[in-house]
Design a protein around this motif. Structure first.
Motif, PDB file in Angstrom:
ATOM      1  N   PRO A 178       0.844  -1.207   0.000  1.00 12.54           N
ATOM      2  CA  PRO A 178       0.000   0.000   0.000  1.00 12.54           C
ATOM      3  C   PRO A 178       0.872   1.248   0.000  1.00 12.54           C
ATOM      4  O   PRO A 178       1.974   1.257   0.555  1.00 12.54           O
ATOM      5  CB  PRO A 178      -0.792  -0.125   1.308  1.00 12.54           C
ATOM      6  CG  PRO A 178      -0.684  -1.570   1.697  1.00 12.54           C
ATOM      7  CD  PRO A 178       0.628  -2.045   1.191  1.00 12.54           C
ATOM      8  N   ASP A 179       0.383   2.301  -0.613  1.00 14.69           N
ATOM      9  CA  ASP A 179       1.119   3.570  -0.682  1.00 14.69           C
ATOM     10  C   ASP A 179       0.539   4.525   0.357  1.00 14.69           C
ATOM     11  O   ASP A 179      -0.166   5.470   0.030  1.00 14.69           O
ATOM     12  CB  ASP A 179       1.018   4.164  -2.090  1.00 14.69           C
ATOM     13  CG  ASP A 179       1.834   5.431  -2.240  1.00 14.69           C
ATOM     14  OD1 ASP A 179       2.716   5.660  -1.386  1.00 14.69           O
ATOM     15  OD2 ASP A 179       1.576   6.190  -3.187  1.00 14.69           O
ATOM     16  N   TYR A 180       0.854   4.275   1.628  1.00 13.27           N
ATOM     17  CA  TYR A 180       0.264   5.073   2.700  1.00 13.27           C
ATOM     18  C   TYR A 180       0.765   6.503   2.683  1.00 13.27           C
ATOM     19  O   TYR A 180       0.028   7.437   2.981  1.00 13.27           O
ATOM     20  CB  TYR A 180       0.569   4.434   4.063  1.00 13.27           C
ATOM     21  CG  TYR A 180      -0.116   3.105   4.279  1.00 13.27           C
ATOM     22  CD1 TYR A 180      -1.441   2.917   3.899  1.00 13.27           C
ATOM     23  CD2 TYR A 180       0.562   2.047   4.854  1.00 13.27           C
ATOM     24  CE1 TYR A 180      -2.070   1.694   4.097  1.00 13.27           C
ATOM     25  CE2 TYR A 180      -0.061   0.813   5.057  1.00 13.27           C
ATOM     26  CZ  TYR A 180      -1.378   0.651   4.675  1.00 13.27           C
ATOM     27  OH  TYR A 180      -1.997  -0.556   4.868  1.00 13.27           O
ATOM     28  N   GLY A 181       2.035   6.711   2.348  1.00 15.20           N
ATOM     29  CA  GLY A 181       2.574   8.064   2.241  1.00 15.20           C
ATOM     30  C   GLY A 181       2.657   8.794   3.562  1.00 15.20           C
ATOM     31  O   GLY A 181       2.718  10.019   3.596  1.00 15.20           O
ATOM     32  N   TYR A 185       6.825   5.720   7.019  1.00 17.20           N
ATOM     33  CA  TYR A 185       6.437   4.520   6.264  1.00 17.20           C
ATOM     34  C   TYR A 185       7.319   4.409   5.025  1.00 17.20           C
ATOM     35  O   TYR A 185       7.386   5.319   4.202  1.00 17.20           O
ATOM     36  CB  TYR A 185       4.970   4.604   5.856  1.00 17.20           C
ATOM     37  CG  TYR A 185       4.515   3.450   4.991  1.00 17.20           C
ATOM     38  CD1 TYR A 185       4.341   2.170   5.512  1.00 17.20           C
ATOM     39  CD2 TYR A 185       4.258   3.637   3.626  1.00 17.20           C
ATOM     40  CE1 TYR A 185       3.918   1.116   4.722  1.00 17.20           C
ATOM     41  CE2 TYR A 185       3.832   2.590   2.828  1.00 17.20           C
ATOM     42  CZ  TYR A 185       3.670   1.330   3.379  1.00 17.20           C
ATOM     43  OH  TYR A 185       3.252   0.291   2.584  1.00 17.20           O
ATOM     44  N   ASP A 186       7.994   3.270   4.888  1.00 20.77           N
ATOM     45  CA  ASP A 186       8.885   3.018   3.754  1.00 20.77           C
ATOM     46  C   ASP A 186       8.217   1.997   2.848  1.00 20.77           C
ATOM     47  O   ASP A 186       8.195   0.804   3.148  1.00 20.77           O
ATOM     48  CB  ASP A 186      10.235   2.506   4.248  1.00 20.77           C
ATOM     49  CG  ASP A 186      11.255   2.387   3.134  1.00 20.77           C
ATOM     50  OD1 ASP A 186      10.846   2.246   1.963  1.00 20.77           O
ATOM     51  OD2 ASP A 186      12.462   2.428   3.434  1.00 20.77           O
ATOM     52  N   ILE A 187       7.659   2.471   1.742  1.00 23.08           N
ATOM     53  CA  ILE A 187       6.922   1.574   0.838  1.00 23.08           C
ATOM     54  C   ILE A 187       7.831   0.515   0.237  1.00 23.08           C
ATOM     55  O   ILE A 187       7.425  -0.628   0.038  1.00 23.08           O
ATOM     56  CB  ILE A 187       6.196   2.395  -0.252  1.00 23.08           C
ATOM     57  CG1 ILE A 187       5.248   1.491  -1.056  1.00 23.08           C
ATOM     58  CG2 ILE A 187       7.192   3.097  -1.160  1.00 23.08           C
ATOM     59  CD1 ILE A 187       4.352   2.261  -2.019  1.00 23.08           C
ATOM     60  N   ASP A 188       9.095   0.871  -0.037  1.00 22.28           N
ATOM     61  CA  ASP A 188      10.020  -0.118  -0.594  1.00 22.28           C
ATOM     62  C   ASP A 188      10.340  -1.206   0.428  1.00 22.28           C
ATOM     63  O   ASP A 188      10.437  -2.393   0.088  1.00 22.28           O
ATOM     64  CB  ASP A 188      11.304   0.559  -1.059  1.00 22.28           C
ATOM     65  CG  ASP A 188      11.142   1.287  -2.376  1.00 22.28           C
ATOM     66  OD1 ASP A 188      10.115   1.068  -3.033  1.00 22.28           O
ATOM     67  OD2 ASP A 188      12.040   2.071  -2.740  1.00 22.28           O
ATOM     68  N   LEU A 228      -0.397   4.177 -10.060  1.00 21.87           N
ATOM     69  CA  LEU A 228      -1.044   2.878 -10.256  1.00 21.87           C
ATOM     70  C   LEU A 228      -2.139   2.606  -9.233  1.00 21.87           C
ATOM     71  O   LEU A 228      -2.771   1.547  -9.287  1.00 21.87           O
ATOM     72  CB  LEU A 228       0.012   1.761 -10.178  1.00 21.87           C
ATOM     73  CG  LEU A 228       1.174   1.864 -11.173  1.00 21.87           C
ATOM     74  CD1 LEU A 228       2.119   0.679 -10.994  1.00 21.87           C
ATOM     75  CD2 LEU A 228       0.667   1.914 -12.615  1.00 21.87           C
ATOM     76  N   TYR A 229      -2.397   3.565  -8.311  1.00 21.35           N
ATOM     77  CA  TYR A 229      -3.365   3.326  -7.254  1.00 21.35           C
ATOM     78  C   TYR A 229      -4.722   3.940  -7.597  1.00 21.35           C
ATOM     79  O   TYR A 229      -4.818   4.885  -8.387  1.00 21.35           O
ATOM     80  CB  TYR A 229      -2.830   3.846  -5.934  1.00 21.35           C
ATOM     81  CG  TYR A 229      -1.643   3.040  -5.436  1.00 21.35           C
ATOM     82  CD1 TYR A 229      -1.825   1.934  -4.620  1.00 21.35           C
ATOM     83  CD2 TYR A 229      -0.352   3.373  -5.829  1.00 21.35           C
ATOM     84  CE1 TYR A 229      -0.744   1.180  -4.176  1.00 21.35           C
ATOM     85  CE2 TYR A 229       0.738   2.626  -5.403  1.00 21.35           C
ATOM     86  CZ  TYR A 229       0.538   1.527  -4.583  1.00 21.35           C
ATOM     87  OH  TYR A 229       1.605   0.783  -4.167  1.00 21.35           O
ATOM     88  N   TYR A 230      -5.766   3.405  -6.928  1.00 20.67           N
ATOM     89  CA  TYR A 230      -7.147   3.679  -7.304  1.00 20.67           C
ATOM     90  C   TYR A 230      -7.508   5.167  -7.240  1.00 20.67           C
ATOM     91  O   TYR A 230      -8.121   5.716  -8.147  1.00 20.67           O
ATOM     92  CB  TYR A 230      -8.088   2.882  -6.391  1.00 20.67           C
ATOM     93  CG  TYR A 230      -9.519   2.848  -6.870  1.00 20.67           C
ATOM     94  CD1 TYR A 230      -9.906   1.960  -7.868  1.00 20.67           C
ATOM     95  CD2 TYR A 230     -10.461   3.693  -6.327  1.00 20.67           C
ATOM     96  CE1 TYR A 230     -11.215   1.920  -8.316  1.00 20.67           C
ATOM     97  CE2 TYR A 230     -11.776   3.669  -6.769  1.00 20.67           C
ATOM     98  CZ  TYR A 230     -12.146   2.787  -7.769  1.00 20.67           C
ATOM     99  OH  TYR A 230     -13.425   2.774  -8.213  1.00 20.67           O
ATOM    100  N   SER A 231      -7.142   5.843  -6.163  1.00 18.77           N
ATOM    101  CA  SER A 231      -7.487   7.251  -6.006  1.00 18.77           C
ATOM    102  C   SER A 231      -6.574   7.874  -4.966  1.00 18.77           C
ATOM    103  O   SER A 231      -5.749   7.186  -4.347  1.00 18.77           O
ATOM    104  CB  SER A 231      -8.952   7.424  -5.593  1.00 18.77           C
ATOM    105  OG  SER A 231      -9.138   6.934  -4.278  1.00 18.77           O
ATOM    106  N   LEU A 236      -4.516   1.502  -1.815  1.00 12.80           N
ATOM    107  CA  LEU A 236      -4.304   0.056  -1.762  1.00 12.80           C
ATOM    108  C   LEU A 236      -4.716  -0.602  -3.065  1.00 12.80           C
ATOM    109  O   LEU A 236      -3.955  -1.358  -3.663  1.00 12.80           O
ATOM    110  CB  LEU A 236      -5.096  -0.558  -0.600  1.00 12.80           C
ATOM    111  CG  LEU A 236      -5.151  -2.099  -0.579  1.00 12.80           C
ATOM    112  CD1 LEU A 236      -3.752  -2.669  -0.421  1.00 12.80           C
ATOM    113  CD2 LEU A 236      -6.062  -2.583   0.547  1.00 12.80           C
ATOM    114  N   HIS A 237      -5.931  -0.295  -3.532  1.00 13.03           N
ATOM    115  CA  HIS A 237      -6.431  -0.951  -4.741  1.00 13.03           C
ATOM    116  C   HIS A 237      -5.820  -0.325  -6.000  1.00 13.03           C
ATOM    117  O   HIS A 237      -5.463   0.856  -5.993  1.00 13.03           O
ATOM    118  CB  HIS A 237      -7.959  -0.860  -4.788  1.00 13.03           C
ATOM    119  CG  HIS A 237      -8.610  -1.625  -3.703  1.00 13.03           C
ATOM    120  ND1 HIS A 237      -8.977  -1.042  -2.501  1.00 13.03           N
ATOM    121  CD2 HIS A 237      -8.943  -2.937  -3.595  1.00 13.03           C
ATOM    122  CE1 HIS A 237      -9.512  -1.962  -1.717  1.00 13.03           C
ATOM    123  NE2 HIS A 237      -9.500  -3.122  -2.347  1.00 13.03           N
TER     124      HIS A 237
END
Length: 600
Positions: A178-181, A185-188, A228-231, A236-237
């Motif tokens: 998920p791209d919480y931003g 939070y480290d997405i990688d 690439l994320y929904y909105s 997440l989606h």
């Protein structure tokens, strides 16, 4: 206090299971504390393209039957349908079925605890035990690998024999982080945790793995302007781009074919769809980690000296499959570059062209745009080059003919010399200088005495390509360009002076005349009737009114019927018809005509 759900266990778990989970969480807390210590330090971005092995399915393109088991990460934008359309586009008649429930984990599918979960479990088991499949694709919750890893492993172990008995290959669908931003939070790092579990399971069962999450991570690095994320609120989606990328990864994993040749775009812009297919190809069709690490891409550095308006294709020496991702110019006023690497020179100067390659390498080319590639000077003349000489070390093929210093060419004696500038980056520029003898005198071989307003005229000198200057005493009457082109603007006389770089000069005068644009006979109209013996003087008007000459000539089409004098007096001689034509004598060739009938 953390609830049991937050720790990731169920009420049905044994005390042994809970001890394992507690142990795992104690490790997680230690790692979180260590991560907080590193927040002020640069975060290492994992190289997902090279850090993981390659798990490909055995291709089966003979009417394959595919079952996808997952949740909303599978059914959002209907990834099963996207996969089916991609198969049809490439001649594969695939049947794609799915069992998906939003928020469901593999653990819930394998070990149901509610009536609804029991129904879903039964649905999957019926499909596995009563139908034949070529591929069964398993996809867990995004956080299942983090908080329920052991349960997820048990779920895969549960389904594996049923998948095998159905004649199918098991394929794991590695999802994205998920791209919480949010701060800290480290997405990688999260993607690395998810991938570690999926790859471990794939290695354990020697099964295929579709690396969609790896593709998402690669997209963030190569195309940060894509999303690439929904909105903005749902990170997440996947949006359509994310689902399309995932479908491409699954396609390539199942059939061992690059998705680059797929023409189906799902309605995405062709450029974006092509980029996403390229990413999927990168992360799915690698043969080994070692092979990826030796992929190379080098810039071919020669041949990037252009004239304004010139074009050149960037040269790249690269391993097979390495492609250009993005290009940019440090100064688009000097040179621009297309997405395919074609450089267009705009104006004199220097620019650096940078290209990001698909193996994460950045290549740079030095571009010099100059009109001094070939220059002719007279002995003793100088000329400053039209691009910055900073960083160049200059040599000459003949220092007796021409040299360059501080960006200025000095012509010394008649002959030809090549000036070579080697840039500190390894780039090389060549300027060919032809030196002519200094002119002993300047003459204009075709000086005009008059010019009609609005006309242009190119002067020719007794010397060529040697620097001279032009000057008009009355630019409002006649202007003169640096190239010796006269432009007549208005009535009057101007003095034009031509001077060579060594002081020789000549001059001449040119008068601008205003030509007639239109003639009109004002006192006689076509169709007028005259009697034999009658005379009449024609009156003519000019447009514009300030014409330099009002002289005209007259002509009769039938002198037996009408004659006309030089001053425009017509005499009717005989019955019949005749046309009188009036022509401007100023060279404009403008005409007016009237037709007259003569009666007795």
């Amino acid at each position: 206090m953390l609830s049991t759900a937050q720790f990731g266990w169920n009420e049905s778990d044994t005390e042994g299971d809970r001890k394992k989970i507690r142990k795992k969480w104690s490790v997680v807390w230690v790692l979180l504390l260590f991560a907080s210590f590193l927040l002020a330090m640069p975060v290492y971005a994992y190289n997902f393209f090279t850090d993981y092995p390659f798990y490909q399915a055995r291709p089966d393109t003979e009417d394959p039957r595919i079952l996808m088991v997952g949740n909303s990460l599978t059914y959002t934008n209907d990834i099963p349908a996207l996969l089916r359309y991609m198969c049809r586009d490439t001649g594969i008649n695939a049947a794609v079925d799915s069992v998906t429930q939003g928020g469901h984990s593999l653990t819930q599918y394998a070990y149901p605890t509610t009536a609804w979960e029991e129904q879903l479990h039964e649905k999957i088991m019926t499909k596995l035990t009563t139908q034949k499949w070529d591929y069964v694709i398993l996809q867990g919750r995004s956080d299942e690998t983090i908080v329920n890893e052991e349960s997820m492993r048990r779920a895969v172990a549960y389904f594996y024999p049923y998948i095998k008995n159905a004649g199918a290959q098991m394929v794991l669908y590695l999802t994205w982080a998920p791209d919480y931003g949010t701060g800290g939070y480290d997405i990688d790092a999260r993607q690395g945790e998810i991938a570690k579990v999926y790859y471990s399971i794939a290695r354990q069962y020697n099964c295929a793995l579709a690396p969609s999450g790896i593709a998402f991570a690669r997209e963030r690095r190569l195309y940060p302007d894509y999303d690439l994320y929904y909105s903005s609120s749902d990170r997440l989606h996947p949006n359509l781009s994310g689902s399309y990328l995932s479908a491409c990864c699954i396609y390539a994993t199942l059939f061992g074919k690059s998705p680059d040749h797929i023409s189906y775009t799902a309605g995405l812009a062709s450029e974006k769809a092509g980029a996403l297919r390229g990413i999927a190809s990168d992360v799915t069709l690698r043969r080994s980690r070692e092979e990826v690490q030796v992929t190379t891409a080098k810039a071919v550095t020669g041949g990037y000296q252009l004239k304004p308006g010139g074009k050149v294709k960037l040269g790249i020496s690269a391993s097979a499959g390495v492609r250009m991702i993005r290009t940019s110019s440090s100064d688009e006023g000097v040179a621009t570059v297309s997405s395919t690497g074609v450089v267009t020179a705009r104006a004199a100067g220097t620019a650096s062209i940078t290209a990001l390659m698909s193996n994460n390498k950045s290549l740079t080319w030095k571009i010099v745009v100059t009109g001094n590639s070939k220059v002719t000077l007279g002995a003793g003349d100088t000329e400053k080059i039209d691009f910055s000489s900073n960083g160049f070390r200059w040599t000459t093929s003949n220092k007796k003919i021409a040299v360059i210093k501080n960006g200025t060419i000095t012509a010394k004696a008649k002959g030809t010399a090549t000036l070579t500038g080697k840039h500190s980056s390894g780039f090389q520029v060549k300027l060919k200088v032809t030196v002519k003898a200094a002119p002993e005198k300047i003459t204009v071989k075709n000086a005009p005495k008059t010019l009609a307003a609005g006309r242009t005229f190119q002067l020719k000198l007794n010397v060529s390509k040697v620097r001279v200057t032009y000057k008009s005493s009355a630019p409002g009457v006649v202007s003169v360009s640096k190239q010796g082109v006269l432009t007549a603007k208005g009535p009057g006389t101007a003095k034009i002076t031509v001077k060579s770089y060594n002081g020789k000069k000549t001059s001449f005068r040119v008068t601008v005349t205003v030509l007639a644009k239109k003639l009109t006979v004002t006192n006689v109209k076509s169709g007028t009737t005259m009697r034999v013996g009658q005379t009449r003087k024609l009156k003519v008007s000019f447009s514009p009114q300030n014409v330099s000459s009002r002289a005209v000539t007259y002509k009769s089409s039938n002198t037996r019927v009408l004659k006309v004098s030089k001053k425009g007096t017509i005499t009717a001689l005989h019955s019949g018809r005749a046309k009188i034509t009036v022509t401007a004598a100023d060279g404009s060739k403008k005409k007016a005509a009237v037709e007259i009938r003569v009666r007795k």
